[in-house]
Every structure is written in C-alpha cells, then in structure tokens.
Design an enzyme around this catalytic site. Structure first.
Site, PDB file in Angstrom:
ATOM      1  N   HIS A   1       0.823  -1.199   0.000  1.00  0.00           N
ATOM      2  CA  HIS A   1       0.000   0.000   0.000  1.00  0.00           C
ATOM      3  C   HIS A   1       0.859   1.251   0.000  1.00  0.00           C
ATOM      4  O   HIS A   1       2.045   1.233   0.337  1.00  0.00           O
ATOM      5  CB  HIS A   1      -0.930   0.027   1.215  1.00  0.00           C
ATOM      6  CG  HIS A   1      -0.197   0.161   2.524  1.00  0.00           C
ATOM      7  ND1 HIS A   1       0.519  -0.860   3.086  1.00  0.00           N
ATOM      8  CD2 HIS A   1      -0.061   1.219   3.365  1.00  0.00           C
ATOM      9  CE1 HIS A   1       1.063  -0.460   4.220  1.00  0.00           C
ATOM     10  NE2 HIS A   1       0.727   0.812   4.416  1.00  0.00           N
TER      11      HIS A   1
ATOM     12  N   HIS B   1       4.736   0.209   0.323  1.00  0.00           N
ATOM     13  CA  HIS B   1       5.488  -0.586   1.281  1.00  0.00           C
ATOM     14  C   HIS B   1       4.626  -1.714   1.835  1.00  0.00           C
ATOM     15  O   HIS B   1       3.400  -1.713   1.696  1.00  0.00           O
ATOM     16  CB  HIS B   1       6.084   0.268   2.407  1.00  0.00           C
ATOM     17  CG  HIS B   1       5.095   1.097   3.159  1.00  0.00           C
ATOM     18  ND1 HIS B   1       4.562   2.271   2.673  1.00  0.00           N
ATOM     19  CD2 HIS B   1       4.546   0.935   4.393  1.00  0.00           C
ATOM     20  CE1 HIS B   1       3.736   2.796   3.551  1.00  0.00           C
ATOM     21  NE2 HIS B   1       3.694   1.990   4.613  1.00  0.00           N
TER      22      HIS B   1
ATOM     23  N   ARG C   1       6.366   6.618  14.898  1.00  0.00           N
ATOM     24  CA  ARG C   1       6.303   7.167  13.547  1.00  0.00           C
ATOM     25  C   ARG C   1       5.704   8.561  13.571  1.00  0.00           C
ATOM     26  O   ARG C   1       4.783   8.843  14.344  1.00  0.00           O
ATOM     27  CB  ARG C   1       5.443   6.262  12.663  1.00  0.00           C
ATOM     28  CG  ARG C   1       5.422   6.655  11.191  1.00  0.00           C
ATOM     29  CD  ARG C   1       4.387   5.859  10.443  1.00  0.00           C
ATOM     30  NE  ARG C   1       3.031   6.251  10.831  1.00  0.00           N
ATOM     31  CZ  ARG C   1       1.933   5.967  10.125  1.00  0.00           C
ATOM     32  NH1 ARG C   1       2.050   5.259   9.013  1.00  0.00           N
ATOM     33  NH2 ARG C   1       0.755   6.366  10.537  1.00  0.00           N
TER      34      ARG C   1
END
Length: 288
Positions: free
Chosen positions: A101, A237, A251
C-alpha cells in the site's frame, strides 16, 4: 568496487531499484545543511535507512518531522503521551496488516512521507519492503502508459470510525522531480472511474501485482533503533508478517500531498440500465 557513495555522509545503496543506508548522521543533532543533503538523497533513493538512532527525544523527533511539513494526528492509531504527532506502531494493537500500500491514498491529500523508528524487534522476521513506483510506470509498454495517463481512480476506506474516499490520477507527477509514477495500490484503490467494473478489476489486478514485482523492490531487516524515511508519493510498502513476538515503532507522518497528473481523457463510466456496478476492491488499514 564498493557501492558506498561519499557525500556529506556515508551512503550505501541497498538495491538497484531504491533504498540507501545513511551513516555518519545523528538525527537528534541534524543541521540545516545536513537536512538539505538528506532531503536530496531521499528524492534520489526514495527510502533512506539510518541505523542506530538511539536516545531520540520526542521533542527532537517532532522537530525533525516538521522540517518536511505539517505532521498528522492519526484518527485511530495510539500515540505517545503528550505527543499526538508521534504514533505508536504496535504489532499487537492494529499494527500488523501485511498488504502492499501507499499510506492514506483514500484522503484527498495523502501524506508526503513518513519517518519510522523501530523500537522493539522480534527475535527474527518483521522486515519491511518498499517498491519504486517510478520504475513500475516506466517499465510498462508505451501504449499502456498512454492509456493510464488519461485515467483516474477512486481510493477508499470503510472501517469503524473512518470512512473516506478520494479521486486521484492513476499516473501522478512528482512535484519536485517531475517524474511520473504509478499511483494505485491493492489496499485502497477501489476502481478506475472511466472503466467498467470488470475492466477496472482486471487492470488493477495486473497493475498492483506488476508494481510490486521483485525488480522494483528493496527489503530492510530492522535492528532496534533504526530509522526509515520514505517518500510516500512514489513508493508502496509492505510489512512482512512472519513473526510472533512483539514489534513496536514510533512514527511521524508528514502531510501536504496534492497528487496531480494528466487530465482524464474520457468521462466516468455509466453502467447500462440494470447493470450491477459495485467495484469489489479490498480497502484495508495501513501496515508498517
């Protein structure tokens, strides 16, 4: 001959398609000159890996992400206490959905990129793969590229608490490099607007499989403390689910993308009277 490139840092390409390891730089102490060079390398390699970035304070992590642009507060992922921009990626809390995706293409303005640090790794497994969508597009035949340049697609997600859709060009132009890249993915691309359901499903199946062919990919084996920075505009990825032990990361996601490409050359497909038209594509949450 070594593949290591001498720039301001030590840069080693990971594969022929994309990805490079950068050593000799501490993100917690990055200067304006360092950042300019890092950004140049990111445009060249699409995903950068910086090993051993331990002891990276939350404030410094947020400040680094903001050098790229505004940061996202994710609608459902947990975040670090006091720092809503820092998302916790936990394999035991919705952080383990292995599918190729591009992040959040169901949004009218998907993320520009992401900065992910893996904090805890399993004993083995848990790698992440990336795919170069420049190369995917450029490797298609000229007639197929010409067709795709005139198409748009609907990207969507429908899960509890999040219902979103957006229309984007099937082929987009990178705003900084001017190169064209394929812009569809298995997780979020519902259907191609100008085609019938059967045509759309068949073409998307081919494109999503082709776009993640091995020759367009790299694979990274994490060590705790490693950081990956990737350009979400021209990559996909995939988080490999081949482990049982806990895997966690932190993240930040950079907002501000505006996918642009060629104008659609045909009107939206109109089903004939009585024709069932319900594109049947998988819409999943992201995995990292």
């Amino acid at each position: 001959m070594s593949d290591t490139l001498k720039t301001a840092f030590e840069v080693t390409p990971l594969t022929g398609a994309l990805g490079a390891t950068v050593r000799g730089l501490r993100l917690a102490e990055i200067t304006d000159e360092d950042f300019a060079e890092l950004r140049r390398l990111l445009l060249q390699h699409l995903v950068l890996f910086l090993p051993d970035q331990q002891d990276w304070a939350p404030e410094s992590r947020v400040a680094f992400g903001r050098r790229f642009g505004e940061l996202e507060v994710h609608p459902y992922l947990p975040h670090l206490d006091g720092h809503p921009e820092i998302q916790i990626i936990d394999s035991e809390q919705d952080g383990k959905i292995p599918i190729w995706h591009t992040d959040m293409t169901y949004s009218p303005n998907p993320p520009v990129g992401s900065v992910l640090q893996i904090i805890r790794t399993p004993g083995h497994g848990g790698d992440t793969m990336w795919s170069n969508q420049y190369l995917a597009y450029e490797s298609l035949s000229a007639p197929l590229r010409d067709l795709l340049d005139g198409l748009t697609a609907i990207h969507a997600i429908h899960i509890p608490g999040l219902d979103s859709r957006a229309e984007h060009p099937v082929v987009r132009t990178h705003p900084e490099t001017g190169r064209r890249a394929l812009f569809v993915n298995r997780a979020h691309t519902s259907h191609i607007v100008q085609l019938s359901r059967n045509e759309s499903d068949a073409l998307l199946q081919y494109l999503t499989e082709f776009a993640t062919s091995p020759q367009f990919t790299c694979r990274y084996r994490w060590t705790a403390g490693d950081v990956a920075i990737w350009d979400n505009r021209v990559t996909q990825h995939y988080a490999v689910d081949d482990y049982a032990q806990k895997r966690t990361g932190l993240r930040v996601v950079v907002l501000g993308d505006d996918p642009t490409g060629g104008e659609p050359r045909w009107p939206a497909y109109e089903p004939a009277p009585g024709e069932r038209y319900a594109p049947n594509r998988m819409n999943a949450k992201e995995s990292y």
